[in-house]
Design a protein around this motif. Structure first.
Motif, short mmCIF file in Angstrom:
data_model
loop_
_atom_site.label_atom_id
_atom_site.label_comp_id
_atom_site.label_asym_id
_atom_site.label_seq_id
_atom_site.Cartn_x
_atom_site.Cartn_y
_atom_site.Cartn_z
N TRP A 281 -11.31 24.20 -5.08
CA TRP A 281 -12.62 24.04 -4.42
C TRP A 281 -13.62 23.66 -5.52
O TRP A 281 -13.47 24.09 -6.66
N GLY A 359 -21.08 28.67 -0.21
CA GLY A 359 -20.12 28.05 0.70
C GLY A 359 -20.59 27.98 2.13
O GLY A 359 -20.24 27.06 2.85
N GLU A 360 -21.37 28.95 2.55
CA GLU A 360 -21.83 29.01 3.94
C GLU A 360 -23.12 29.80 3.95
O GLU A 360 -23.38 30.57 3.01
N PRO A 361 -23.88 29.69 5.03
CA PRO A 361 -25.03 30.60 5.13
C PRO A 361 -24.50 32.03 5.13
O PRO A 361 -23.48 32.31 5.77
N ASP A 383 -28.07 33.66 -3.31
CA ASP A 383 -27.43 32.81 -2.31
C ASP A 383 -27.61 31.38 -2.80
O ASP A 383 -28.71 30.85 -2.80
N THR A 384 -26.52 30.78 -3.28
CA THR A 384 -26.64 29.49 -3.96
C THR A 384 -26.19 28.37 -3.04
O THR A 384 -25.06 28.37 -2.56
N GLN A 387 -23.23 21.47 -3.00
CA GLN A 387 -22.13 20.77 -2.35
C GLN A 387 -21.25 20.13 -3.41
O GLN A 387 -21.70 19.93 -4.54
N THR A 388 -20.07 19.74 -2.99
CA THR A 388 -19.19 18.98 -3.89
C THR A 388 -19.99 17.81 -4.47
O THR A 388 -19.95 17.54 -5.67
N ASP A 475 -26.94 18.62 5.69
CA ASP A 475 -27.32 19.98 6.11
C ASP A 475 -28.73 20.00 6.68
O ASP A 475 -29.56 19.16 6.33
N ARG A 490 -24.62 22.81 8.76
CA ARG A 490 -24.39 21.38 8.88
C ARG A 490 -25.16 20.86 10.08
O ARG A 490 -25.23 21.53 11.13
N LYS A 585 -14.33 28.28 4.50
CA LYS A 585 -15.29 27.75 5.50
C LYS A 585 -14.62 27.72 6.87
O LYS A 585 -13.48 27.27 6.99
C1 6R9 Z 1 -20.32 24.56 -3.04
C2 6R9 Z 1 -19.72 24.15 -1.74
C3 6R9 Z 1 -20.83 22.14 0.91
C4 6R9 Z 1 -21.44 22.64 2.18
C5 6R9 Z 1 -22.91 22.44 2.20
C6 6R9 Z 1 -23.34 23.52 3.19
C7 6R9 Z 1 -22.40 24.66 2.87
C8 6R9 Z 1 -22.68 25.74 0.62
C9 6R9 Z 1 -24.20 27.22 1.06
C10 6R9 Z 1 -23.95 26.48 2.23
C11 6R9 Z 1 -25.53 27.69 3.36
C12 6R9 Z 1 -25.19 28.25 1.13
N1 6R9 Z 1 -22.99 25.59 1.91
N2 6R9 Z 1 -23.40 26.74 0.09
N3 6R9 Z 1 -24.61 26.73 3.37
N4 6R9 Z 1 -25.83 28.44 2.30
N5 6R9 Z 1 -25.48 29.03 0.07
O1 6R9 Z 1 -19.59 24.95 -0.85
O2 6R9 Z 1 -19.33 22.85 -1.66
O3 6R9 Z 1 -17.26 22.78 -0.22
O4 6R9 Z 1 -18.64 20.70 -0.70
O5 6R9 Z 1 -19.47 22.48 0.84
O6 6R9 Z 1 -21.25 24.06 2.31
O7 6R9 Z 1 -23.13 23.09 4.49
O8 6R9 Z 1 -23.25 21.15 2.61
P1 6R9 Z 1 -18.60 22.16 -0.45
#
Ligand code: 6R9
Length: 625
Positions: A281, A359-361, A383-384, A387-388, A475, A490, A585
């Motif tokens: 990941w 990764g997610e909310p 809470d970071t 995205q890739t 997002d 998303r 996810k």
């Molecule tokens: C790092 C990672 C990206 C998508 C991103 C968003 C969701 C990631 C989040 C979050 C809410 C957070 N996302 N962090 N949503 N709060 N703190 O996850 O990369 O696998 O590419 O996913 O994940 O929707 O656009 P990736």
């Protein structure tokens, strides 16, 4: 001459002597050590009582008086052998010869022994009503870290460090850190000009300066770092400038400058950074491998799962490996929350300093549990959001900032160089706060993706075509009144029920607040009247025994009350687990297809963690209809 142990700073030594005397003179005799009470037996001065007699004694028999004060109010690593050897006619002043002590130990360590939680500093900040408190324990930790940082950068006993900072806890810790490692400090008033600063740096022959990016005084921002840069033109002795952040605004850093924090996780040298992401990941790429190694950090490679051999695995690992920063996904937090607090409480987590989520909310209940149970209420949760495609963290709270307000479930603030904007459905930038829109980036930054391998056109179409001139993240986000960002999920996950647009994450957050629920996933489906209907998949916590119909009614009631009646799910399907990717996810795309009964269109399932989960979901859906 009296010198504190390891400290050649006359400023430090004499100011402490003054403080000691001053505090003695103001001793109340009740809550603090009473000089009158200890004087007689300590100095063979039985019978001395009352202030006048004491004052008389302090002059007539000053040697006994000062010896008693010094012995009883200070900790000496080596006791002095001679109280004084002074001759004013020759300007010879020597006190406490042979004695050694460390001022910072006297100011901090001995209090931390007895009362680490006592507040040492109350910082009345320029922004009225935003005062901050630091305990003796915290101040000692800050001081030790700074001391180590200075040492690692070659500052040694006898060096003189120039501190050009506003009145703030970090400035205090910098002073004490110098004293701790035996360096002198040369504190220059932060209002001085570049010339005045340069003169003082040259005078002190400092090779090290500590400053902040900007100061804030009387509502005005002052460019302290820029002033240092100007001063540097006439200070050839300076080899390094440490720069802390008082405000959010980045400053130009030169080869001579050293940032004093890493910003999101507050990682410091010697820490153990525990990101439990798989290296398959992007989180594993950036925060297990490249980020930590590029910064010379110690990074943990986690090969196992959060529940093997039992749900205490993460925290057992934190205890054994003494992990300082723990970074994981909300899905794992929700999973562990299901098993109860006892699996966390079994282990010593006192090394933890920062908890990260990605990764997610992260829903409110999971955030609170992570903070309260895992972090014992003392570790900031960051809470970071990223995205890739962004390469690294773009929006996140920064606990090391003085303005470190953190709101549960909010990614909060853009990181350096990140300029987020929210777009409305017409492609116009939303300028006001308290608004939601499509999250785009108005400026490029070095970590962002450059192309899609072998398909540059797809790169353009996906990220740059929807909002020309902007990078489109896909997002949705909400910007609060204060300007903080909250990721709502998303944009594909936004559903439109009878003309009301709502993020599925918002409904999930409410459903997850039910004590019986471990996690949930909400998707939309085609509804002949409302346009789209709401379909919720719900996983219960371990050991919960309830009537599904009763619980469904309860969940519908909660959503109606907390959001609106239209958001209340039309269907609630209880499931043992949800289909997820290896990075945790929820695969909402798959759930949408199941709900639409389009099993042909399930698409690529190769990233699924456990394909059996899809079969269970399909069967459950067929039963419900
Ligand atoms: C790092 C990672 C990206 C998508 C991103 C968003 C969701 C990631 C989040 C979050 C809410 C957070 N996302 N962090 N949503 N709060 N703190 O996850 O990369 O696998 O590419 O996913 O994940 O929707 O656009 P990736």
């Amino acid at each position: 001459m009296w010198l504190p142990c390891g400290c050649t700073s006359k400023y430090v030594a004499s100011s402490f002597a003054r403080r000691t005397l001053a505090s003695y003179l103001h001793v109340s005799g009740r809550s603090r050590c009473n000089v009158a009470a200890f004087m007689p037996e300590a100095a063979g001065l039985e019978g001395v009582s009352g202030r006048a007699a004491l004052r008389e004694l302090s002059v007539s028999n000053s040697e006994s008086f000062w010896a008693a004060v010094a012995r009883h109010r200070l900790c000496w690593s080596t006791p002095f052998h001679t109280v004084q050897d002074c001759d004013l006619s020759r300007g010879k002043i020597k006190w406490f010869e042979g004695g050694k002590l460390n001022v910072s130990v006297n100011c901090l360590d001995r209090h931390v022994h007895t009362c680490p939680e006592r507040v040492a500093l109350i910082w009345e900040r320029d922004e009225r009503g935003s005062e901050m408190k630091y305990t003796y324990g915290e101040l000692l930790e800050m001081t030790c870290r700074l001391g180590n940082l200075l040492r690692r950068h070659g500052v040694k006993r006898g060096d003189c460090v120039t501190i050009y900072m506003p009145t703030c806890p970090l400035a205090v810790a910098s002073m004490l850190a110098c004293a701790r490692i035996g360096a002198a400090h040369n504190v220059v008033f932060a209002g001085f000009s570049a010339d005045a600063l340069a003169e003082r740096i040259r005078d002190a022959q400092s090779s090290t300066v500590i400053t902040v990016n900007q100061g804030v005084r009387g509502g005005k921002v002052t460019e302290l770092k820029k002033t240092v840069d100007t001063a540097m033109q006439s200070c050839p002795t300076v080899k390094q400038v440490f720069v802390a952040m008082r405000t959010d605004n980045p400053v130009t850093m030169t080869a001579r400058d050293i940032a004093m924090e890493e910003y999101v996780f507050s990682y410091h040298d010697g820490d153990v950074f525990g990101c439990v992401a798989d290296i398959g990941w992007i989180t594993g790429h950036s925060y297990v491998v490249y980020g930590p190694l590029a910064n010379g950090a110690t990074t943990v490679l986690f090969e196992s799962t959060p529940i093997y051999p039992d749900p205490g695995r993460y925290w057992d690992m934190v205890e054994r490996l003494k992990i300082n920063q723990f970074y994981g996904a909300p899905t794992a937090i929700r999973l562990l929350l299901k098993y109860g607090d006892q699996w966390v409480n079994k282990y010593d987590r006192s090394t933890l300093k920062t908890l990260g989520s990605v990764g997610e909310p992260i829903n409110t209940e999971a955030w609170e549990w992570y903070h309260r149970v895992v972090g014992d209420g003392r570790c900031p949760v960051v809470d970071t959001w990223w995205q890739t495609e962004t390469g690294g963290i773009c929006i996140a709270p920064r606990p090391s900032d003085p303005d470190a307000e953190i709101v549960p479930g909010m990614a909060m603030r853009p990181f350096f160089g990140i300029n987020p904007v929210l777009m409305d459905t017409e492609g116009e930038v939303l300028t006001s706060n308290n608004t939601s829109g499509a999250l785009c980036m108005a400026q490029p930054w070095p970590g962002m993706a450059r192309t899609i391998h072998n398909n540059h056109q797809r790169f353009i179409d996906t990220y740059f075509q929807p909002y020309p001139g902007y990078f489109f993240t896909g997002d949705g986000a909400y910007r609060s009144e204060e300007g903080y960002y909250q990721i709502t999920g998303r944009l594909d996950d936004v559903i439109n029920v009878s003309g009301h647009r709502i993020g599925t994450a918002e409904i999930e957050d409410v459903v997850n607040q039910c004590p019986a629920v471990a996690e949930s996933a909400v998707v939309g489906y085609t509804h002949s009247i409302k346009g789209q209907g709401v379909y919720a998949f719900v996983v219960l916590k371990k050991g919960i025994d309830v009537q599904e119909a009763d619980l469904s009614r309860q969940l519908n009631g909660m959503v109606s009350e907390k959001i609106a009646k239209y958001a209340s799910p039309d269907f609630i399907q209880f499931a043992k687990r949800l289909p997820k990717t290896r990075s945790g996810k929820i695969m909402r795309r798959v759930l949408r297809k199941v709900v639409e009964s389009d099993l042909e269109g399930l698409g690529d399932l190769s990233t699924l963690d456990d394909p059996a989960a899809v079969q269970e979901i399909i069967q459950g859906h067929e039963k419900l209809l």
